[in-house]
Write a protein that holds these residues in place. Structure first.
Motif, PDB file in Angstrom:
ATOM      1  N   VAL A 100       0.841  -1.207   0.000  1.00  0.00           N
ATOM      2  CA  VAL A 100       0.000   0.000   0.000  1.00  0.00           C
ATOM      3  C   VAL A 100       0.872   1.252   0.000  1.00  0.00           C
ATOM      4  O   VAL A 100       0.439   2.307  -0.459  1.00  0.00           O
ATOM      5  CB  VAL A 100      -1.018   0.080   1.173  1.00  0.00           C
ATOM      6  N   ALA A 101       2.104   1.135   0.480  1.00  0.00           N
ATOM      7  CA  ALA A 101       3.022   2.283   0.446  1.00  0.00           C
ATOM      8  C   ALA A 101       3.288   2.745  -0.982  1.00  0.00           C
ATOM      9  O   ALA A 101       3.676   3.885  -1.212  1.00  0.00           O
ATOM     10  CB  ALA A 101       4.337   1.933   1.136  1.00  0.00           C
ATOM     11  N   LEU A 102       3.062   1.873  -1.951  1.00  0.00           N
ATOM     12  CA  LEU A 102       3.331   2.177  -3.362  1.00  0.00           C
ATOM     13  C   LEU A 102       2.046   2.389  -4.159  1.00  0.00           C
ATOM     14  O   LEU A 102       2.079   2.434  -5.394  1.00  0.00           O
ATOM     15  CB  LEU A 102       4.142   1.041  -3.993  1.00  0.00           C
ATOM     16  N   ARG A 103       0.931   2.512  -3.477  1.00  0.00           N
ATOM     17  CA  ARG A 103      -0.367   2.675  -4.144  1.00  0.00           C
ATOM     18  C   ARG A 103      -0.332   3.852  -5.131  1.00  0.00           C
ATOM     19  O   ARG A 103      -0.099   4.988  -4.740  1.00  0.00           O
ATOM     20  CB  ARG A 103      -1.415   2.967  -3.073  1.00  0.00           C
ATOM     21  N   GLY A 104      -0.563   3.562  -6.407  1.00  0.00           N
ATOM     22  CA  GLY A 104      -0.641   4.641  -7.387  1.00  0.00           C
ATOM     23  C   GLY A 104       0.708   5.126  -7.894  1.00  0.00           C
ATOM     24  O   GLY A 104       0.788   6.092  -8.647  1.00  0.00           O
ATOM     25  N   LEU A 105       1.783   4.450  -7.498  1.00  0.00           N
ATOM     26  CA  LEU A 105       3.120   4.917  -7.897  1.00  0.00           C
ATOM     27  C   LEU A 105       3.427   4.592  -9.359  1.00  0.00           C
ATOM     28  O   LEU A 105       4.112   5.364 -10.035  1.00  0.00           O
ATOM     29  CB  LEU A 105       4.180   4.264  -6.988  1.00  0.00           C
ATOM     30  N   GLU A 161       1.571   3.538 -12.686  1.00  0.00           N
ATOM     31  CA  GLU A 161       0.226   3.392 -13.264  1.00  0.00           C
ATOM     32  C   GLU A 161       0.272   3.238 -14.774  1.00  0.00           C
ATOM     33  O   GLU A 161       1.169   3.735 -15.436  1.00  0.00           O
ATOM     34  CB  GLU A 161      -0.594   4.636 -12.922  1.00  0.00           C
ATOM     35  N   ASP A 162      -0.746   2.566 -15.292  1.00  0.00           N
ATOM     36  CA  ASP A 162      -0.985   2.507 -16.734  1.00  0.00           C
ATOM     37  C   ASP A 162       0.222   1.944 -17.486  1.00  0.00           C
ATOM     38  O   ASP A 162       0.636   2.450 -18.530  1.00  0.00           O
ATOM     39  CB  ASP A 162      -1.367   3.919 -17.263  1.00  0.00           C
ATOM     40  N   LEU A 163       0.775   0.880 -16.903  1.00  0.00           N
ATOM     41  CA  LEU A 163       1.980   0.254 -17.455  1.00  0.00           C
ATOM     42  C   LEU A 163       1.750  -1.225 -17.716  1.00  0.00           C
ATOM     43  O   LEU A 163       0.997  -1.875 -16.986  1.00  0.00           O
ATOM     44  CB  LEU A 163       3.124   0.365 -16.434  1.00  0.00           C
ATOM     45  N   LYS A 213      -6.625  -4.288 -15.456  1.00  0.00           N
ATOM     46  CA  LYS A 213      -5.709  -3.140 -15.540  1.00  0.00           C
ATOM     47  C   LYS A 213      -4.466  -3.482 -16.365  1.00  0.00           C
ATOM     48  O   LYS A 213      -3.950  -2.645 -17.101  1.00  0.00           O
ATOM     49  CB  LYS A 213      -5.333  -2.710 -14.114  1.00  0.00           C
ATOM     50  N   PHE A 214      -3.979  -4.724 -16.220  1.00  0.00           N
ATOM     51  CA  PHE A 214      -2.824  -5.159 -17.009  1.00  0.00           C
ATOM     52  C   PHE A 214      -3.249  -5.703 -18.386  1.00  0.00           C
ATOM     53  O   PHE A 214      -2.408  -6.159 -19.155  1.00  0.00           O
ATOM     54  CB  PHE A 214      -2.050  -6.248 -16.270  1.00  0.00           C
ATOM     55  N   ASN A 217      -4.428  -1.032  -6.565  1.00  0.00           N
ATOM     56  CA  ASN A 217      -4.847   0.272  -6.045  1.00  0.00           C
ATOM     57  C   ASN A 217      -5.737   0.213  -4.807  1.00  0.00           C
ATOM     58  O   ASN A 217      -5.925   1.226  -4.138  1.00  0.00           O
ATOM     59  CB  ASN A 217      -5.534   1.125  -7.123  1.00  0.00           C
ATOM     60  N   THR A 218      -6.318  -0.935  -4.525  1.00  0.00           N
ATOM     61  CA  THR A 218      -7.159  -1.058  -3.332  1.00  0.00           C
ATOM     62  C   THR A 218      -6.997  -2.466  -2.773  1.00  0.00           C
ATOM     63  O   THR A 218      -6.551  -3.371  -3.469  1.00  0.00           O
ATOM     64  CB  THR A 218      -8.668  -0.884  -3.623  1.00  0.00           C
ATOM     65  N   LEU A 249       8.481   8.049   2.459  1.00  0.00           N
ATOM     66  CA  LEU A 249       8.233   7.792   1.035  1.00  0.00           C
ATOM     67  C   LEU A 249       9.329   8.311   0.101  1.00  0.00           C
ATOM     68  O   LEU A 249       9.696   7.612  -0.846  1.00  0.00           O
ATOM     69  CB  LEU A 249       6.858   8.337   0.625  1.00  0.00           C
ATOM     70  N   ILE A 263      10.897   5.636  -2.648  1.00  0.00           N
ATOM     71  CA  ILE A 263      10.634   5.598  -4.097  1.00  0.00           C
ATOM     72  C   ILE A 263      11.822   6.081  -4.927  1.00  0.00           C
ATOM     73  O   ILE A 263      11.732   6.178  -6.147  1.00  0.00           O
ATOM     74  CB  ILE A 263       9.359   6.398  -4.460  1.00  0.00           C
TER      75      ILE A 263
END
Lengths: 470, 470
Positions: free
Chosen positions: A98-103, A105-107, A304-305, A333-334, A453, A457
């Motif tokens: 969860v620490a990386l949630r949204g880091l 995306e769209d990959l 998503k993938f 993401n959730t 964070l 990252i």
């Protein structure tokens, strides 16, 4: 003939007040053949962390006389307007992510792994794992999850957080063969040290990462350790079609056949994803399995993938339970298992080109009995029944988006949301009451995690924990 | 040179206190090319139902001195911890059908229509429509919807409910050719009588049902009326592939080509669904359109009916805006446009086999600018900018499921939920504050509607409003 004395008179345990009494709810229970049966105006009695009874309140109050409650209890929850369900089970996640949630995306998956996640995970610290897991537990409690199966690193921190949060968990320390034999040894050490801790709420497993990162010898050794110590094995396999194709190209076997040759289908095995199942080759292998083999499906991430989804219908025909999962929040993401239930119903209809398949009741079966079996707790949780652990969530169905109710199963699966979970109970202990979390301090956790964070990252070092080739 | 006087001194409107001031939020705005730009610690000033300004609060307070607020206002909302978005638009729904939520589940479209919905709709009363619409408005306000495009029967009742609820709506009285010319005449009568009512919040349109239930002559007459009266036309077309195939078999034209021949592509047109688009034939037709043609996509129902989804990428390449929708709750189970946004992002990636397509920012563009254009209000709503109507929702992103935030667009699309909408404002009026509805009494509506349900769902009469052949 003298009538037998009532249970209250004969059984000292019954004479003690209950620990928790939930009244006035509609209870989701399972009939003898597993069919879902809703009991209206139900009373649930909890004592010593176990469900004592689930009864229609007419039945519970019979003979007690007007104005006399059916049970005394230390704690009472008025369940009117809610449905009581067995707490949801997240059958495959990586809570600290969860620490990386949204880091990232769209990959596509290879860029997600190689350019983002595995470089960042080389910065992981025990403190990030602890705070991430704590935030994840808060999210899961609020979403009606009472048990999670976690597969990650620094799992002692996750076990500590499980204990403090009050949740139930099935925990495994992940390893790659690139770590040498120490990785497997550490996974076993963790599993033996922490099993049965947190008052029995922590169960443990062995957690090899996947057939593409753990070699055949390591997998075979894992199967041997699982047999020797009676441990579940939890791993990723056939995550997508490309992995299966690559496995076939490399050594002529599908990922599931690799597991079979290693002996892993003869132990208790939880396979995450299996969207790349080669049904012609893999279903016969799964049918031959002598262990309790199950699959966890996390349908959001597959969309998503742009992967296929888990072939739930084929697995069902092969007798393999399919539990619901979210995977980690870095991809998904959730940690919203309720959403996984809804998406499983929707996506399976679409994948099978059949709107009559995966009915709301079937979705609820995956969310309850099948998920409990998937994480090896099929006798302890997954059903509101006498003798099961008291892992119960109360879902509010009075909101405008859930009214009117023509079909309660459809209301739960297709109209209700995780945010409608009002109260969460594990082992009879209330972890959330009327949406208020009682065991996790979210603002404090978010603040502390936020400070870590920038360092987490930073990818300027050019390292990664592993290389993704699939 | 004398500096020009400040606006507060010269402009009487600026000297009056604002009606509403929202401070401390992060505001989702659009840059000159339409790119989404988040403004942190923003102040939104509202007066006379319009947005006066959206500014970073540093800018708003410049020159006012310490301790002096940037604006006086009759009402102040502390937006800290929230993101302010343009209110969502439900571009295609049938609000009164919430009365049938969950009634006809796990069915193919023909059985859903012929055995359930159209028999039940022959029992419709004005009172059911009124109560259903009221419940739907409550659900939409709680879900962050501020405008809805409704296509149904007894629409005067829906217009009344729109007025009382405070929402904005684009309303059309549906008709079939089986009703004779009276159906079309009633649709026009409604459109002319109610347009601009509710203080301008009600816009109207003509609402033929679909090319398979409204004949060519009726469609052509509708196009003529739309031109004559400057009205939008809102209809279903190419709902699924089967309809397109049947249309081709019956008269050699796709549903879109039928619309083109009727002249409907030369007026402002909102097409619901279009999952059965024949891209080779229909995209050229849509490119030739001289009217403002748009499509509404409601992806949840397509999964549930096991249909293909709307070809959003092809439509984008043809310059056709695609707005988000839920369809009615009888098929979709919810009026949750937030979920439609999330599902559009997920399903489009899957449908195009491309995880890099339909990014979170693209999804937010569909939810804001494209949805506003789809319902013909592209200049009035859909963006938080000076001069637009003050339709604003505040979304709480402090919950554990939305933390931490690495990418706010991804947080909104993939982690946040409709239940995170805390406050909803339409035309500067607060309709929900901190989750409390201020204009609809849900328990009363549910109670009254419940009394009507047994009669509503009685199918013993054997009638139906129409026959579905697709």
């Amino acid at each position: 003939m003298t009538p037998p004395p009532g249970p209250a008179a004969s059984d000292p345990a019954r004479a003690r007040p209950a620990d928790l009494l939930i009244t006035g709810c509609t209870a989701l229970t399972h009939g003898p053949q597993g069919a879902i049966v809703f009991i209206d105006d139900a009373t649930i009695v909890v004592r010593d962390g176990l469900i004592v009874s689930v009864t229609a309140s007419g039945a519970a109050t019979a003979g007690t006389g007007p104005g006399v409650g059916p049970e005394r209890a230390a704690e009472h929850i008025d369940g009117r307007g809610t449905v009581a369900l067995p707490g949801l089970v997240n059958c495959h996640t990586h809570t600290p992510m969860v620490a990386l949630r949204g880091l990232a995306e769209d990959l596509p998956a290879h860029a997600w792994f190689n350019e983002w996640i595995w470089p960042v995970e080389s910065n992981l610290t025990e403190r990030v794992v602890r705070l991430g897991a704590r935030l994840a537990c808060a999210e899961m409690i609020r979403g009606g999850v009472t048990t999670f199966a976690d597969h990650y690193f620094a799992m002692d921190a996750v076990a500590d957080v499980t204990e403090e949060s009050g949740l139930r968990a099935v925990l495994g320390q992940a390893y790659f063969s690139s770590q040498g034999p120490e990785g497997r040894a550490a996974s076993l050490d963790f599993a033996l040290r922490r099993r049965g801790t947190a008052g029995g709420r922590v169960t443990t497993c062995l957690a090899p990462h996947a057939p593409y990162t753990v070699d055949d010898a390591d997998l075979a050794a894992t199967a041997g350790l699982a047999r020797e110590h009676g441990l579940l094995v939890h791993l990723h396999a056939a995550e997508n079609r490309e992995q299966t194709d690559n496995s076939l190209a490399r050594h002529g076997r599908t990922p599931i056949e690799v597991l079979e040759q290693a002996g892993l289908l003869d132990v208790d095995l939880l396979i995450a994803h299996a969207t790349g199942l080669d049904t012609a080759r893999d279903l016969p292998a799964l049918r031959r399995a002598r262990g309790r083999v199950a699959v966890a499906t996390a349908p959001r991430g597959y969309l998503k993938f742009a992967w296929d989804t888990t072939p739930v219908r084929a697995l069902r025909e092969a007798g393999i339970p399919v539990g619901l999962a979210t995977d980690g929040a870095a991809s998904n993401n959730t940690l919203d298992v309720w959403e996984s239930m809804t998406l499983t119903a929707l996506v399976q209809k679409h994948a099978e080109h059949d709107p009559t398949w995966l009915t709301a009741r079937q979705a609820l079966d995956h969310a309850t009995r099948q998920s409990a079996r998937a994480v090896g707790l099929g006798e302890e949780i997954g059903s509101l029944a006498a003798g099961r652990r008291a892992d119960i969530v109360l879902v509010d169905v009075t909101g405008p988006h859930t009214q009117p109710v023509h079909d309660l199963a459809a209301t739960l699966v297709h109209s209700a949301r995780s945010a409608d979970v009002r109260t969460s109970v594990v082992d009879g202990r209330v972890l959330m009451r009327d949406r208020e979390l009682l065991t996790v301090d979210v603002p404090q956790t978010v603040r502390e995690l936020g400070e870590l964070l920038p360092e987490l990252i930073d990818r300027s070092h050019g390292r990664r924990v592993q290389e993704y080739e699939g």
